[in-house]
Design a protein around this motif. Structure first.
Motif, PDB file in Angstrom:
ATOM      1  N   PHE A  39      31.633  26.933  54.908  1.00  0.00           N
ATOM      2  CA  PHE A  39      32.352  26.077  56.662  1.00  0.00           C
ATOM      3  C   PHE A  39      32.305  27.689  57.084  1.00  0.00           C
ATOM      4  CE2 PHE A  39      34.156  22.512  54.996  1.00  0.00           C
ATOM      5  CZ  PHE A  39      33.430  21.501  55.662  1.00  0.00           C
ATOM      6  N   LEU A  40      31.929  28.761  56.470  1.00  0.00           N
ATOM      7  CA  LEU A  40      31.939  30.104  57.374  1.00  0.00           C
ATOM      8  C   LEU A  40      30.708  30.404  57.608  1.00  0.00           C
ATOM      9  CD1 LEU A  40      33.297  32.787  58.327  1.00  0.00           C
ATOM     10  CD2 LEU A  40      33.654  33.234  55.988  1.00  0.00           C
ATOM     11  N   ALA A  41      29.986  30.638  56.500  1.00  0.00           N
ATOM     12  CA  ALA A  41      28.088  29.979  56.769  1.00  0.00           C
ATOM     13  C   ALA A  41      27.860  29.604  57.674  1.00  0.00           C
ATOM     14  CB  ALA A  41      27.946  29.919  55.398  1.00  0.00           C
ATOM     15  N   ALA A  42      28.447  28.160  57.470  1.00  0.00           N
ATOM     16  CA  ALA A  42      27.770  27.324  58.380  1.00  0.00           C
ATOM     17  C   ALA A  42      28.411  27.589  60.062  1.00  0.00           C
ATOM     18  CB  ALA A  42      28.731  25.714  58.359  1.00  0.00           C
ATOM     19  N   TRP A  43      29.718  28.289  60.359  1.00  0.00           N
ATOM     20  CA  TRP A  43      29.888  28.533  61.466  1.00  0.00           C
ATOM     21  C   TRP A  43      29.155  29.668  61.812  1.00  0.00           C
ATOM     22  CZ3 TRP A  43      31.909  26.811  65.843  1.00  0.00           C
ATOM     23  CH2 TRP A  43      32.351  28.254  66.752  1.00  0.00           C
ATOM     24  N   ARG A  44      28.775  30.660  61.503  1.00  0.00           N
ATOM     25  CA  ARG A  44      27.645  31.817  61.422  1.00  0.00           C
ATOM     26  C   ARG A  44      26.531  30.782  61.996  1.00  0.00           C
ATOM     27  NH1 ARG A  44      29.556  35.848  56.638  1.00  0.00           N
ATOM     28  NH2 ARG A  44      31.886  36.484  57.398  1.00  0.00           N
ATOM     29  N   ALA A  45      25.761  29.866  61.545  1.00  0.00           N
ATOM     30  CA  ALA A  45      24.324  29.838  61.539  1.00  0.00           C
ATOM     31  C   ALA A  45      24.782  28.287  61.596  1.00  0.00           C
ATOM     32  CB  ALA A  45      23.659  29.205  60.057  1.00  0.00           C
ATOM     33  N   ILE A  46      25.439  28.059  63.121  1.00  0.00           N
ATOM     34  CA  ILE A  46      25.711  26.546  63.728  1.00  0.00           C
ATOM     35  C   ILE A  46      24.520  26.427  64.230  1.00  0.00           C
ATOM     36  CG2 ILE A  46      26.566  27.221  65.459  1.00  0.00           C
ATOM     37  CD1 ILE A  46      26.939  23.955  63.545  1.00  0.00           C
ATOM     38  N   ASP A  47      23.781  26.942  65.144  1.00  0.00           N
ATOM     39  CA  ASP A  47      22.479  26.994  65.925  1.00  0.00           C
ATOM     40  C   ASP A  47      21.614  27.110  65.174  1.00  0.00           C
ATOM     41  OD1 ASP A  47      22.947  29.878  64.456  1.00  0.00           O
ATOM     42  OD2 ASP A  47      20.912  30.523  65.207  1.00  0.00           O
ATOM     43  N   ARG A  48      21.499  27.095  63.868  1.00  0.00           N
ATOM     44  CA  ARG A  48      19.866  26.201  62.848  1.00  0.00           C
ATOM     45  C   ARG A  48      20.335  24.886  61.828  1.00  0.00           C
ATOM     46  NH1 ARG A  48      20.037  31.607  59.061  1.00  0.00           N
ATOM     47  NH2 ARG A  48      21.592  31.790  60.521  1.00  0.00           N
ATOM     48  N   CYS A  49      21.115  24.090  62.618  1.00  0.00           N
ATOM     49  CA  CYS A  49      21.508  22.793  62.235  1.00  0.00           C
ATOM     50  C   CYS A  49      20.645  22.146  62.653  1.00  0.00           C
ATOM     51  CB  CYS A  49      23.310  23.051  62.246  1.00  0.00           C
ATOM     52  SG  CYS A  49      23.694  21.154  61.926  1.00  0.00           S
ATOM     53  N   PRO A  50      20.220  21.028  61.750  1.00  0.00           N
ATOM     54  CA  PRO A  50      19.172  20.206  62.735  1.00  0.00           C
ATOM     55  C   PRO A  50      19.938  18.598  63.128  1.00  0.00           C
ATOM     56  CG  PRO A  50      18.929  19.888  60.385  1.00  0.00           C
ATOM     57  CD  PRO A  50      19.691  21.303  60.758  1.00  0.00           C
ATOM     58  N   PRO A  51      19.625  19.376  64.970  1.00  0.00           N
ATOM     59  CA  PRO A  51      20.728  17.864  65.173  1.00  0.00           C
ATOM     60  C   PRO A  51      20.787  16.545  64.260  1.00  0.00           C
ATOM     61  CG  PRO A  51      19.603  18.588  67.309  1.00  0.00           C
ATOM     62  CD  PRO A  51      19.177  19.329  65.409  1.00  0.00           C
ATOM     63  N   GLY A  52      22.395  15.453  64.102  1.00  0.00           N
ATOM     64  CA  GLY A  52      21.676  14.844  62.896  1.00  0.00           C
ATOM     65  C   GLY A  52      21.696  15.143  61.684  1.00  0.00           C
ATOM     66  N   PHE A  53      21.881  15.463  61.262  1.00  0.00           N
ATOM     67  CA  PHE A  53      21.964  16.153  59.592  1.00  0.00           C
ATOM     68  C   PHE A  53      22.453  16.757  59.176  1.00  0.00           C
ATOM     69  CE2 PHE A  53      17.300  14.949  60.633  1.00  0.00           C
ATOM     70  CZ  PHE A  53      16.980  13.583  59.957  1.00  0.00           C
ATOM     71  N   GLU A  54      24.053  16.960  59.870  1.00  0.00           N
ATOM     72  CA  GLU A  54      25.012  17.839  59.944  1.00  0.00           C
ATOM     73  C   GLU A  54      25.219  17.898  57.910  1.00  0.00           C
ATOM     74  OE1 GLU A  54      25.088  15.848  62.341  1.00  0.00           O
ATOM     75  OE2 GLU A  54      24.619  16.984  64.083  1.00  0.00           O
ATOM     76  N   LYS A  55      25.213  16.467  57.947  1.00  0.00           N
ATOM     77  CA  LYS A  55      26.546  15.889  56.479  1.00  0.00           C
ATOM     78  C   LYS A  55      25.661  16.487  55.288  1.00  0.00           C
ATOM     79  CE  LYS A  55      27.513  11.746  53.412  1.00  0.00           C
ATOM     80  NZ  LYS A  55      27.498  10.467  53.654  1.00  0.00           N
ATOM     81  N   GLN A  56      23.986  16.627  55.500  1.00  0.00           N
ATOM     82  CA  GLN A  56      22.840  17.294  54.486  1.00  0.00           C
ATOM     83  C   GLN A  56      22.720  18.523  54.769  1.00  0.00           C
ATOM     84  OE1 GLN A  56      22.201  15.232  56.593  1.00  0.00           O
ATOM     85  NE2 GLN A  56      21.126  13.398  55.733  1.00  0.00           N
TER      86      GLN A  56
END
Length: 181
Positions: A39-56
């Motif tokens: 979750f820390l890594a996800a927070w740092r790279a949240i701008d790279r998360c493809p919309p609608g594919f958060e789970k994957q």
């Protein structure tokens, strides 16, 4: 994504991320730590998360964190590959695993197994395991690069472990359960 939206995502997928980490790293504490790192890594790279594919996306980060942990030097040092046969379960305190293998097999039989290895494994193993040379000395005596000799001894230990585990005289409860052989 706002802080509130991220918090909601954490609540929604916390169990999934923990499950992914725990499946790859059986230790509960380490799986919990890896969940937090995910979750820390996800927070740092949240701008790279493809919309609608958060789970994957989170599952992939969790899997990568677990793989990185398993590849870490600490984990590899604690579970030295190739020495599975020497890490027999239930060795009495003060008794070296090598000594336990020798008691079960006998020095002559183990020496014979080492000497019967095919080349290029026999010579480096004889030098390192039987004649107690260092890897560097064995490499010099063999005329091979040190990393080559290390790899050959590693592979030979795996072959010996396989032969020993197939030997009927080692009861199942004394066989190693660490990794594949």
């Amino acid at each position: 994504m706002t802080t509130q939206e991220f918090s909601t995502m954490v609540q929604k997928y916390q169990a999934l991320v923990y499950t992914v980490c725990h499946q790859l790293v059986p230790d509960v504490q380490e799986a919990q730590d890896l969940t937090q790192e995910t979750f820390l890594a996800a927070w740092r790279a949240i701008d790279r998360c493809p919309p609608g594919f958060e789970k994957q996306w989170l599952a992939r980060i969790a899997a990568n964190k677990a793989k990185d942990y398993l590849r870490s030097a600490w984990v590899r040092k604690m579970n030295t590959p190739g020495d599975e046969v020497l890490a027999l379960e239930g060795a009495p305190p003060g008794m070296q695993p090598e000594q336990q293998v020798l008691e079960v097999l006998g020095e002559e039989e183990l020496t014979g197994m080492i000497l019967n290895l095919r080349e290029p494994y026999c010579t480096p193993c004889r030098l390192v395991l039987l004649e107690q040379h260092t890897m560097a000395e064995a490499a010099r005596l063999c005329g091979r690069p040190p990393k080559t000799v290390e790899a050959q001894v590693y592979r030979a230990k795996k072959m010996l472990a396989q032969q020993i585990l197939q030997n009927e005289r080692i009861p199942c409860e004394r066989r190693s359960v660490h990794g594949t052989v």
